[in-house]
Enzyme design. Sequence first.
Site, PDB file in Angstrom:
ATOM      1  CD  GLU A 271      -1.923   2.196   1.550  1.00  0.00           C
ATOM      2  OE1 GLU A 271      -1.736   3.119   0.401  1.00  0.00           O
ATOM      3  OE2 GLU A 271      -1.757   2.665   2.658  1.00  0.00           O
ATOM      4  CB  CYS A 305      -1.058   7.367   1.137  1.00  0.00           C
ATOM      5  SG  CYS A 305      -2.267   6.418   1.882  1.00  0.00           S
TER       6      CYS A 305
END
Length: 498
Positions: A271, A305
């Site tokens: 991720e 993010c």
Amino acid sequence: MTEDEMARSALIERGLTLGRGPTVLIGDRWEDGAGEGVLTSMNPSTGEVLEHVPPASREQASRAVLAARAALDGPWGRMSPVERGSALDRLADTLEAHSAELQALIVTELGSPIATTRTMQVATSIARIRFYAGLARSGPLGGWERSLPVGDGSSASILFWQPAGVVTAITAYNFPLGIAALKVGAALAAGCSVVLSPSPRTFLTSRALVRLAIESGLPPGVLNLVTGEIEASVELTTHPEVDVVSFTGSTAVGSQIQAQSAATVKRVVLELGGKSPSVILPDAPLRAAVTSSVLRFTRNAGQACGATTRLLVPIADYEEVAEIARDVMEALPVGDPWLESTVVGPLIRDEQRQSVEAVIDRALAAGACVLAGGGRPEGQSGFFLNPTLIGAVDNDAEISRRELFGPVAVVLPYEDVDEALALANATDFGLNAGVWGRTSDAMAFARRIRSGTVAINGGGPSRADMPWGGFGLSGIGRDGGEEGMREFLEVQHIHWPL
């Protein structure tokens, strides 16, 4: 000192007590790190050092992997799915009982504002553990086994879901509890054992999580802790007894981890980063769209993010968008993360702030301009940076393509919807996106964006059952939801003649 200040000080101390102590857990034994160098936990709101510890050695990382393997082959591997679900419920109960101390620790060590920490950092983490407790009992796809159709009647087949094995979980600093809850919760629900390797910037929070997990009754070796740096990370990603590596962090480090894991053909879940668009369609309500877009790139000081750091707006609305953004950003409270009103806290370190400022300076030197915000707030001793909105820049500029991990976004005007779509997809990443407009138009637009998650008109609250991950350089596989649990499972097919 007032009574409120004394109560807060006592709460912070209880939180720090949870996080302090040896930072390596191997089986049932706590150890100090035996590696070279020093790791530092720091309060980014003040610059105060909270703790210095030595990092874990490669040898300690290896022993932690072997402890995880022993637990998998022993009591944990023999537990039923219902028993694993109960163990996760007890973990969630223990975290909930200490939620105030965990909030205090995260505010102190990360600088995330208390209102954000209470919900996105702590409550969401507990909800994720509870979700995986339920999924452990029910099984993936509604059960732990599934019969295939008999077909021509000559044979029968059953599929069984089995734990993939020993998991290395490497987490980032920006959501130290939440990211661990995604990885550890899913892996334990699947029946795996875990070696948790947290960010060296927020290791106190990670130690508190593991300490509470042990207090909740997890058997020794099911969850191990290795607080280290590169040396330990290499061992945890190359050790032959590790079956799955799950990493959250930068694309550069994720690529390196993938390469390290390749020699032993491990499953890798990555991720990684994002440079997410917030697309304001021509008929969108501008004030609501701009306000939400600003909040989404400034919360957690932009250290997320999924932050929507590219605002795509109709060229006719460019000036009005800039004016609304100025109004919103001037009213955003920046400062003390303990104030309920604070929206933007500090960045994690001064070097992170300087890195973000350097990209802004290069953009301005190349002809960009500050449309709203900018600079550092006055009178703050920590690593604070005012939210900044940049204009007069194109989508190919460094500031438009690079993930900064700071409260900075760019405004990109477009002529028509086709250009907006091209701009939205003109990125190396594909993690998150926002679309604003009539629901039917926004849905049609969203389906054409290469993005793992798309929020229409602000979307909804975070859900424990939602998968998280993306296209391109945003990674491989998914965290969260049932899809996240399936990353830690292998399917076994057994068949026989009739």
